[in-house]
Design a protein around this motif. Structure first.
Motif, PDB file in Angstrom:
ATOM      1  N   PHE A  19       0.863  -1.186   0.000  1.00 44.24           N
ATOM      2  CA  PHE A  19       0.000   0.000   0.000  1.00 44.24           C
ATOM      3  C   PHE A  19       0.893   1.227   0.000  1.00 44.24           C
ATOM      4  O   PHE A  19       2.092   1.132   0.258  1.00 44.24           O
ATOM      5  CB  PHE A  19      -0.961   0.014   1.200  1.00 44.24           C
ATOM      6  CG  PHE A  19      -0.306  -0.151   2.533  1.00 44.24           C
ATOM      7  CD1 PHE A  19       0.419   0.877   3.110  1.00 44.24           C
ATOM      8  CD2 PHE A  19      -0.418  -1.350   3.226  1.00 44.24           C
ATOM      9  CE1 PHE A  19       1.016   0.733   4.352  1.00 44.24           C
ATOM     10  CE2 PHE A  19       0.178  -1.510   4.477  1.00 44.24           C
ATOM     11  CZ  PHE A  19       0.902  -0.464   5.033  1.00 44.24           C
ATOM     12  N   ILE A  38       9.211  -0.115   5.326  1.00 40.77           N
ATOM     13  CA  ILE A  38       8.230   0.949   5.553  1.00 40.77           C
ATOM     14  C   ILE A  38       8.910   2.243   5.127  1.00 40.77           C
ATOM     15  O   ILE A  38       9.962   2.593   5.664  1.00 40.77           O
ATOM     16  CB  ILE A  38       7.828   1.018   7.043  1.00 40.77           C
ATOM     17  CG1 ILE A  38       7.263  -0.318   7.526  1.00 40.77           C
ATOM     18  CG2 ILE A  38       6.860   2.165   7.292  1.00 40.77           C
ATOM     19  CD1 ILE A  38       5.965  -0.724   6.882  1.00 40.77           C
ATOM     20  N   LEU A  49      11.811   4.143   6.926  1.00 38.65           N
ATOM     21  CA  LEU A  49      11.603   4.326   8.375  1.00 38.65           C
ATOM     22  C   LEU A  49      11.969   3.061   9.129  1.00 38.65           C
ATOM     23  O   LEU A  49      12.452   3.111  10.252  1.00 38.65           O
ATOM     24  CB  LEU A  49      10.127   4.609   8.668  1.00 38.65           C
ATOM     25  CG  LEU A  49       9.526   5.922   8.244  1.00 38.65           C
ATOM     26  CD1 LEU A  49       8.094   6.010   8.736  1.00 38.65           C
ATOM     27  CD2 LEU A  49      10.339   7.074   8.794  1.00 38.65           C
ATOM     28  N   ALA A  50      11.688   1.913   8.514  1.00 40.58           N
ATOM     29  CA  ALA A  50      11.937   0.650   9.221  1.00 40.58           C
ATOM     30  C   ALA A  50      11.981  -0.490   8.224  1.00 40.58           C
ATOM     31  O   ALA A  50      11.382  -0.408   7.147  1.00 40.58           O
ATOM     32  CB  ALA A  50      10.821   0.404  10.232  1.00 40.58           C
ATOM     33  N   LEU A  52      11.045  -4.411   8.425  1.00 39.82           N
ATOM     34  CA  LEU A  52      10.371  -5.294   9.382  1.00 39.82           C
ATOM     35  C   LEU A  52      10.660  -6.763   9.079  1.00 39.82           C
ATOM     36  O   LEU A  52      10.357  -7.246   7.984  1.00 39.82           O
ATOM     37  CB  LEU A  52       8.868  -5.027   9.353  1.00 39.82           C
ATOM     38  CG  LEU A  52       8.468  -3.567   9.609  1.00 39.82           C
ATOM     39  CD1 LEU A  52       6.963  -3.391   9.514  1.00 39.82           C
ATOM     40  CD2 LEU A  52       8.967  -3.087  10.966  1.00 39.82           C
ATOM     41  N   PHE A  58       2.468  -4.660  10.628  1.00 43.49           N
ATOM     42  CA  PHE A  58       2.341  -3.266  10.171  1.00 43.49           C
ATOM     43  C   PHE A  58       0.961  -3.084   9.542  1.00 43.49           C
ATOM     44  O   PHE A  58       0.255  -4.067   9.290  1.00 43.49           O
ATOM     45  CB  PHE A  58       3.449  -2.910   9.156  1.00 43.49           C
ATOM     46  CG  PHE A  58       3.429  -3.772   7.930  1.00 43.49           C
ATOM     47  CD1 PHE A  58       4.025  -5.023   7.940  1.00 43.49           C
ATOM     48  CD2 PHE A  58       2.797  -3.351   6.768  1.00 43.49           C
ATOM     49  CE1 PHE A  58       3.984  -5.843   6.829  1.00 43.49           C
ATOM     50  CE2 PHE A  58       2.760  -4.158   5.646  1.00 43.49           C
ATOM     51  CZ  PHE A  58       3.359  -5.411   5.682  1.00 43.49           C
ATOM     52  N   GLY A  59       0.602  -1.809   9.303  1.00 41.85           N
ATOM     53  CA  GLY A  59      -0.691  -1.514   8.679  1.00 41.85           C
ATOM     54  C   GLY A  59      -1.818  -1.445   9.702  1.00 41.85           C
ATOM     55  O   GLY A  59      -2.987  -1.318   9.349  1.00 41.85           O
ATOM     56  N   GLU A  60      -1.457  -1.525  11.003  1.00 39.73           N
ATOM     57  CA  GLU A  60      -2.482  -1.510  12.058  1.00 39.73           C
ATOM     58  C   GLU A  60      -2.986  -0.087  12.330  1.00 39.73           C
ATOM     59  O   GLU A  60      -4.105   0.102  12.793  1.00 39.73           O
ATOM     60  CB  GLU A  60      -1.928  -2.144  13.347  1.00 39.73           C
ATOM     61  CG  GLU A  60      -1.012  -1.269  14.190  1.00 39.73           C
ATOM     62  CD  GLU A  60       0.280  -0.866  13.503  1.00 39.73           C
ATOM     63  OE1 GLU A  60       0.642  -1.490  12.496  1.00 39.73           O
ATOM     64  OE2 GLU A  60       0.909   0.114  13.947  1.00 39.73           O
ATOM     65  N   MET A  61      -2.125   0.923  12.013  1.00 43.25           N
ATOM     66  CA  MET A  61      -2.483   2.281  12.431  1.00 43.25           C
ATOM     67  C   MET A  61      -3.736   2.794  11.717  1.00 43.25           C
ATOM     68  O   MET A  61      -4.636   3.338  12.353  1.00 43.25           O
ATOM     69  CB  MET A  61      -1.290   3.231  12.203  1.00 43.25           C
ATOM     70  CG  MET A  61      -0.226   3.082  13.279  1.00 43.25           C
ATOM     71  SD  MET A  61       1.334   3.914  12.901  1.00 43.25           S
ATOM     72  CE  MET A  61       0.842   5.590  12.675  1.00 43.25           C
ATOM     73  N   ALA A  62      -3.786   2.608  10.400  1.00 42.03           N
ATOM     74  CA  ALA A  62      -4.942   3.112   9.638  1.00 42.03           C
ATOM     75  C   ALA A  62      -6.230   2.467  10.149  1.00 42.03           C
ATOM     76  O   ALA A  62      -7.288   3.103  10.176  1.00 42.03           O
ATOM     77  CB  ALA A  62      -4.749   2.833   8.150  1.00 42.03           C
ATOM     78  N   PRO A  68      -5.605   7.861   6.905  1.00 46.87           N
ATOM     79  CA  PRO A  68      -4.943   7.245   5.752  1.00 46.87           C
ATOM     80  C   PRO A  68      -3.621   6.589   6.163  1.00 46.87           C
ATOM     81  O   PRO A  68      -3.083   6.902   7.233  1.00 46.87           O
ATOM     82  CB  PRO A  68      -4.678   8.427   4.811  1.00 46.87           C
ATOM     83  CG  PRO A  68      -5.517   9.548   5.301  1.00 46.87           C
ATOM     84  CD  PRO A  68      -5.780   9.319   6.751  1.00 46.87           C
ATOM     85  N   ARG A  69      -3.098   5.730   5.306  1.00 47.45           N
ATOM     86  CA  ARG A  69      -1.811   5.079   5.577  1.00 47.45           C
ATOM     87  C   ARG A  69      -0.742   6.132   5.854  1.00 47.45           C
ATOM     88  O   ARG A  69      -0.574   7.091   5.071  1.00 47.45           O
ATOM     89  CB  ARG A  69      -1.366   4.267   4.348  1.00 47.45           C
ATOM     90  CG  ARG A  69      -2.269   3.083   4.020  1.00 47.45           C
ATOM     91  CD  ARG A  69      -2.217   2.047   5.086  1.00 47.45           C
ATOM     92  NE  ARG A  69      -2.856   0.806   4.669  1.00 47.45           N
ATOM     93  CZ  ARG A  69      -3.175  -0.165   5.509  1.00 47.45           C
ATOM     94  NH1 ARG A  69      -2.944  -0.042   6.807  1.00 47.45           N
ATOM     95  NH2 ARG A  69      -3.715  -1.268   5.064  1.00 47.45           N
ATOM     96  N   SER A  70       0.002   5.936   6.941  1.00 47.58           N
ATOM     97  CA  SER A  70       1.004   6.929   7.331  1.00 47.58           C
ATOM     98  C   SER A  70       2.314   6.716   6.588  1.00 47.58           C
ATOM     99  O   SER A  70       3.235   7.530   6.696  1.00 47.58           O
ATOM    100  CB  SER A  70       1.254   6.836   8.838  1.00 47.58           C
ATOM    101  OG  SER A  70       1.725   5.539   9.159  1.00 47.58           O
ATOM    102  N   ALA A  71       2.447   5.607   5.872  1.00 45.25           N
ATOM    103  CA  ALA A  71       3.694   5.296   5.170  1.00 45.25           C
ATOM    104  C   ALA A  71       3.389   4.258   4.093  1.00 45.25           C
ATOM    105  O   ALA A  71       2.291   3.697   4.058  1.00 45.25           O
ATOM    106  CB  ALA A  71       4.728   4.758   6.162  1.00 45.25           C
ATOM    107  N   ARG A 110       8.064   1.555  19.237  1.00 46.38           N
ATOM    108  CA  ARG A 110       8.120   2.490  18.090  1.00 46.38           C
ATOM    109  C   ARG A 110       8.073   3.936  18.567  1.00 46.38           C
ATOM    110  O   ARG A 110       8.770   4.787  18.043  1.00 46.38           O
ATOM    111  CB  ARG A 110       6.912   2.246  17.191  1.00 46.38           C
ATOM    112  CG  ARG A 110       7.260   1.462  15.973  1.00 46.38           C
ATOM    113  CD  ARG A 110       6.069   1.457  15.059  1.00 46.38           C
ATOM    114  NE  ARG A 110       5.749   0.106  14.672  1.00 46.38           N
ATOM    115  CZ  ARG A 110       4.606  -0.246  14.128  1.00 46.38           C
ATOM    116  NH1 ARG A 110       3.667   0.633  13.926  1.00 46.38           N
ATOM    117  NH2 ARG A 110       4.408  -1.487  13.786  1.00 46.38           N
TER     118      ARG A 110
END
Ligand code: CMP
Length: 224
Positions: A19, A38, A49-50, A52, A58-62, A68-71, A110
């Motif tokens: 994404f 990322i 940024l990272a 993994l 990852f992808g949990e924040m959205a 929206p996706r932060s990265a 993080r």
């Protein structure tokens, strides 16, 4: 836990863009094999940024904050990933406190590293930023190796000058200037100085690097 979720597993070839930053996000991912980068656009350049490894997610924040996706996430080496829909993820968090706890711990780690990053960017001089960054990298390396810290510890950190430059937000040539001064003072060696193949730097005595950092702090506080 992972076994029961195997039905969500999918394989992705190297280079797959999972994404992009700014897109809406309905899925989160867990790395089963391979590595995922990322990346985030900073001005003209895209920064990593990272990276993994297996076991990370990852992808949990959205999903959690509805933003929206932060990265951007890109598969670095061919990877096997669990792809979990947002609703399933939320149901898992409610039903399985041990999964929720693991996620909270990772988010805390993080946040700590983001705070360290901000601290680095606020330091007044290139010397400060580079030395503090090398100290953080040496500490991370010791944690990875499960090593005990003491002032005389020597440590090999497999990071490139470009990695340091990326973290401290300075051009590579400025980082090279500082590293050259640290090398002259024997506070830091490059792997090649010690006849070790590959990229990396060595802190021959962690205690001396910390003393130097303390000296920079005093100099900054009292001038000179
Ligand atoms: P999300 O915002 O949905 O999409 C991008 C993902 O990258 C984000 O969720 C996090 O899972 C992950 N991510 C963002 N920043 C970092 C970071 N500094 N370190 C590791 N992962 C990150």
């Amino acid at each position: 836990m992972i076994d029961a979720l195997e039905r969500f597993a999918r394989d992705f070839p190297a280079g797959s863009v999972l994404f992009e930053e700014g897109q809406p996000g309905d899925y989160m991912y867990v790395v089963l094999a391979g590595e995922v980068e990322i990346r985030r656009q900073v001005g003209e350049t895209e920064r990593v940024l990272a990276v993994l490894p297996p076991g990370e997610f990852f992808g949990e924040m959205a999903i959690l904050n509805g933003r929206p996706r932060s990265a951007t996430a890109v598969v670095r080496t061919g990877a096997r990933l669990l792809v979990i829909e947002g609703r399933t993820f939320e149901a898992m968090l409610r039903a399985r406190p041990e999964i929720a706890l693991r996620i909270i711990k990772s988010l805390a780690t993080r946040l700590e590293s983001a705070n360290q990053h901000v601290e680095l960017l606020l330091l007044p001089s290139a010397n400060h930023r580079v030395v503090q960054c090398m100290r953080h990298m040496a500490e991370e390396q010791m944690t990875l190796a499960g090593a005990q810290f003491n002032a005389g510890t020597a440590i090999l950190v497999p990071k490139r000058i470009e990695d340091i430059a990326g973290r401290v937000g300075l051009p590579v040539h400025e980082v090279i200037d500082v590293v050259d001064r640290l090398r002259s003072a024997r506070l830091v060696l490059l792997a090649e100085d010690a006849g070790i193949e590959g990229d990396g730097f060595i802190v021959p005595e962690v205690g001396r690097l910390l003393e130097f950092l303390e000296f920079l702090n005093l100099k900054d506080r009292f001038g000179g």
